[in-house]
Scaffold this motif. Structure first.
Motif, PDB file in Angstrom:
ATOM      1  N   PRO A   1       4.032  -2.716 -14.243  1.00  0.00           N
ATOM      2  CA  PRO A   1       4.296  -2.654 -12.804  1.00  0.00           C
ATOM      3  C   PRO A   1       3.287  -1.780 -12.073  1.00  0.00           C
ATOM      4  O   PRO A   1       2.901  -0.711 -12.556  1.00  0.00           O
ATOM      5  CB  PRO A   1       5.706  -2.055 -12.725  1.00  0.00           C
ATOM      6  N   LYS A   2       2.881  -2.235 -10.897  1.00  0.00           N
ATOM      7  CA  LYS A   2       1.993  -1.467 -10.030  1.00  0.00           C
ATOM      8  C   LYS A   2       2.642  -1.369  -8.646  1.00  0.00           C
ATOM      9  O   LYS A   2       3.535  -2.133  -8.300  1.00  0.00           O
ATOM     10  CB  LYS A   2       0.628  -2.160  -9.888  1.00  0.00           C
ATOM     11  N   ARG A   3       2.135  -0.438  -7.849  1.00  0.00           N
ATOM     12  CA  ARG A   3       2.561  -0.295  -6.454  1.00  0.00           C
ATOM     13  C   ARG A   3       1.338  -0.547  -5.587  1.00  0.00           C
ATOM     14  O   ARG A   3       0.333   0.156  -5.705  1.00  0.00           O
ATOM     15  CB  ARG A   3       3.170   1.085  -6.201  1.00  0.00           C
ATOM     16  N   ILE A   4       1.392  -1.565  -4.729  1.00  0.00           N
ATOM     17  CA  ILE A   4       0.235  -2.047  -3.976  1.00  0.00           C
ATOM     18  C   ILE A   4       0.421  -1.689  -2.504  1.00  0.00           C
ATOM     19  O   ILE A   4       1.392  -2.112  -1.869  1.00  0.00           O
ATOM     20  CB  ILE A   4       0.078  -3.573  -4.141  1.00  0.00           C
ATOM     21  N   LEU A   5      -0.519  -0.900  -1.967  1.00  0.00           N
ATOM     22  CA  LEU A   5      -0.461  -0.454  -0.578  1.00  0.00           C
ATOM     23  C   LEU A   5      -1.576  -1.142   0.209  1.00  0.00           C
ATOM     24  O   LEU A   5      -2.747  -1.029  -0.156  1.00  0.00           O
ATOM     25  CB  LEU A   5      -0.617   1.068  -0.490  1.00  0.00           C
ATOM     26  N   CYS A   6      -1.210  -1.827   1.295  1.00  0.00           N
ATOM     27  CA  CYS A   6      -2.160  -2.635   2.065  1.00  0.00           C
ATOM     28  C   CYS A   6      -2.036  -2.342   3.555  1.00  0.00           C
ATOM     29  O   CYS A   6      -1.171  -1.593   4.006  1.00  0.00           O
ATOM     30  CB  CYS A   6      -1.896  -4.126   1.841  1.00  0.00           C
ATOM     31  N   GLY A   7      -2.914  -3.001   4.319  1.00  0.00           N
ATOM     32  CA  GLY A   7      -2.865  -2.943   5.775  1.00  0.00           C
ATOM     33  C   GLY A   7      -3.077  -4.330   6.344  1.00  0.00           C
ATOM     34  O   GLY A   7      -2.538  -5.310   5.854  1.00  0.00           O
ATOM     35  N   HIS A   8      -3.897  -4.422   7.417  1.00  0.00           N
ATOM     36  CA  HIS A   8      -4.427  -5.663   7.956  1.00  0.00           C
ATOM     37  C   HIS A   8      -3.440  -6.452   8.815  1.00  0.00           C
ATOM     38  O   HIS A   8      -3.829  -7.115   9.766  1.00  0.00           O
ATOM     39  CB  HIS A   8      -4.950  -6.548   6.811  1.00  0.00           C
ATOM     40  N   ILE A   9      -2.145  -6.423   8.488  1.00  0.00           N
ATOM     41  CA  ILE A   9      -1.160  -7.286   9.146  1.00  0.00           C
ATOM     42  C   ILE A   9      -0.568  -6.632  10.396  1.00  0.00           C
ATOM     43  O   ILE A   9       0.046  -7.307  11.223  1.00  0.00           O
ATOM     44  CB  ILE A   9      -0.029  -7.665   8.147  1.00  0.00           C
TER      45      ILE A   9
ATOM     46  N   GLY B   1       5.002  -4.168  -3.282  1.00  0.00           N
ATOM     47  CA  GLY B   1       3.929  -4.227  -2.309  1.00  0.00           C
ATOM     48  C   GLY B   1       4.402  -3.734  -0.961  1.00  0.00           C
ATOM     49  O   GLY B   1       5.544  -3.983  -0.557  1.00  0.00           O
ATOM     50  N   ALA B   2       3.530  -3.012  -0.254  1.00  0.00           N
ATOM     51  CA  ALA B   2       3.882  -2.495   1.067  1.00  0.00           C
ATOM     52  C   ALA B   2       2.689  -2.616   1.996  1.00  0.00           C
ATOM     53  O   ALA B   2       1.567  -2.273   1.626  1.00  0.00           O
ATOM     54  CB  ALA B   2       4.322  -1.041   0.972  1.00  0.00           C
ATOM     55  N   ILE B   3       2.934  -3.105   3.202  1.00  0.00           N
ATOM     56  CA  ILE B   3       1.940  -3.140   4.264  1.00  0.00           C
ATOM     57  C   ILE B   3       2.355  -2.102   5.301  1.00  0.00           C
ATOM     58  O   ILE B   3       3.513  -2.074   5.723  1.00  0.00           O
ATOM     59  CB  ILE B   3       1.858  -4.533   4.911  1.00  0.00           C
ATOM     60  N   ALA B   4       1.408  -1.259   5.686  1.00  0.00           N
ATOM     61  CA  ALA B   4       1.683  -0.267   6.728  1.00  0.00           C
ATOM     62  C   ALA B   4       1.403  -0.876   8.094  1.00  0.00           C
ATOM     63  O   ALA B   4       0.601  -1.800   8.234  1.00  0.00           O
ATOM     64  CB  ALA B   4       0.825   0.975   6.516  1.00  0.00           C
ATOM     65  N   GLY B   5       2.059  -0.359   9.104  1.00  0.00           N
ATOM     66  CA  GLY B   5       1.797  -0.788  10.468  1.00  0.00           C
ATOM     67  C   GLY B   5       0.516  -0.173  10.998  1.00  0.00           C
ATOM     68  O   GLY B   5      -0.237   0.477  10.275  1.00  0.00           O
ATOM     69  N   SER B   6       0.272  -0.378  12.278  1.00  0.00           N
ATOM     70  CA  SER B   6      -0.918   0.157  12.926  1.00  0.00           C
ATOM     71  C   SER B   6      -0.512   0.960  14.147  1.00  0.00           C
ATOM     72  O   SER B   6       0.284   0.491  14.962  1.00  0.00           O
ATOM     73  CB  SER B   6      -1.858  -0.974  13.349  1.00  0.00           C
ATOM     74  N   PRO B   7      -1.082   2.162  14.324  1.00  0.00           N
ATOM     75  CA  PRO B   7      -0.801   2.913  15.549  1.00  0.00           C
ATOM     76  C   PRO B   7      -1.560   2.378  16.760  1.00  0.00           C
ATOM     77  O   PRO B   7      -1.266   2.767  17.887  1.00  0.00           O
ATOM     78  CB  PRO B   7      -1.277   4.329  15.197  1.00  0.00           C
TER      79      PRO B   7
END
Length: 260
Positions: free
Chosen positions: A191-199, A212-218
């Motif tokens: 298992p891995k934990r994947i941190l992303c953006g872009h969306i 998997g997690a996508i962060a928001g944008s300020p």
């Protein structure tokens, strides 16, 4: 498995600029918004052990942009790990931030590696120059495969473009379009934990073995409605960033830190 407690703050898509917004969407006051996030991070007790930024630090990537980013992040005393996004520029980013970013690797791509007690973080450069989509070519995947041969029990992968589907056909066409299958094969051993953006909207997924997690944008956010086929519209929604709290038993608690 016993590890030291570790607190990781995940930021993404700051879209800072000095003279011109490449997207045309980053607000004129974005630097003051980022100053507020930095102030919030410094006010946490305990403070994060590491700040991770999953791409699009700049909104055009001029040398002046990275000087501004360096200035705004300067009050943070903890290490910062960052990967480029499609609105960053590799050469200018390395020149402006290279000695400030922890674990940054040499070479063409802006990969990173950070090891702590029980935790490894690998940052992947998924940029296609001049394109919004992302790719992991054979050279980048070879690097990942080699780095994964020796990792701590808890492994985070940080990249700008999500390797998983969001469920929205508009965004999925602009995510990781090359190397997805081999990437999945390489990481599937554990298992891995994947941190992303872009969306530009927070999203969480259980992707096989992996979280998997996508962060928001300020800078600006979208409102992705589950099941919708429509192009996502920009939406004035509250901004929050996630705090990943790694526990001694290997579990991870994810808290959302809301910013006014």
């Amino acid at each position: 498995m016993s590890m030291t407690l570790m607190l990781i703050a995940h930021l993404s898509d700051l879209h800072l600029y000095t003279e011109r917004s490449e997207t045309g969407q980053a607000p004129a006051n974005i630097r003051y918004i980022v100053e507020g996030i930095v102030s919030d991070l410094l006010g946490l007790q305990p403070q994060p052990d590491l700040v991770v930024i999953s791409g699009d630090l700049a909104d055009g990537g001029t040398e002046e942009d990275y000087l501004l980013i360096r200035q705004l992040l300067a009050p943070l005393t903890m290490p910062i790990m960052a990967v480029p996004g499609n609105h960053d520029r590799r050469e200018a980013m390395r020149l402006g931030l290279g000695d400030r970013l922890t674990g940054l690797q040499e070479g063409k791509f802006l990969h990173s590696r950070v090891d702590a007690d029980g935790v490894t973080l690998l940052g992947l450069d998924s940029v296609i120059v001049g394109q919004p989509q992302g790719a992991l070519c054979s050279k980048r995947l070879d690097w990942l495969e080699g780095e994964l041969r020796k990792t701590q029990p808890l492994t985070f992968l940080v990249m700008h473009h999500p390797p998983f589907m969001t469920g929205n056909p508009h965004w999925d066409a602009y995510s990781l379009i090359e190397g997805r299958e081999r990437f999945r094969q390489i990481i599937d051993a554990s298992p891995k934990r994947i941190l992303c953006g872009h969306i530009h909207q927070p999203l969480h997924i259980q992707w096989g073995l992996h979280y998997g997690a996508i962060a928001g944008s300020p800078a600006f956010q979208y409102n992705l409605v589950p099941g919708s086929k429509a192009a996502p519209a920009e939406n004035q929604v509250a901004y929050s960033y996630p705090l990943h709290h790694c526990q001694p038993d290997g579990s991870v608690l994810v808290h959302l830190r809301h910013i006014t």
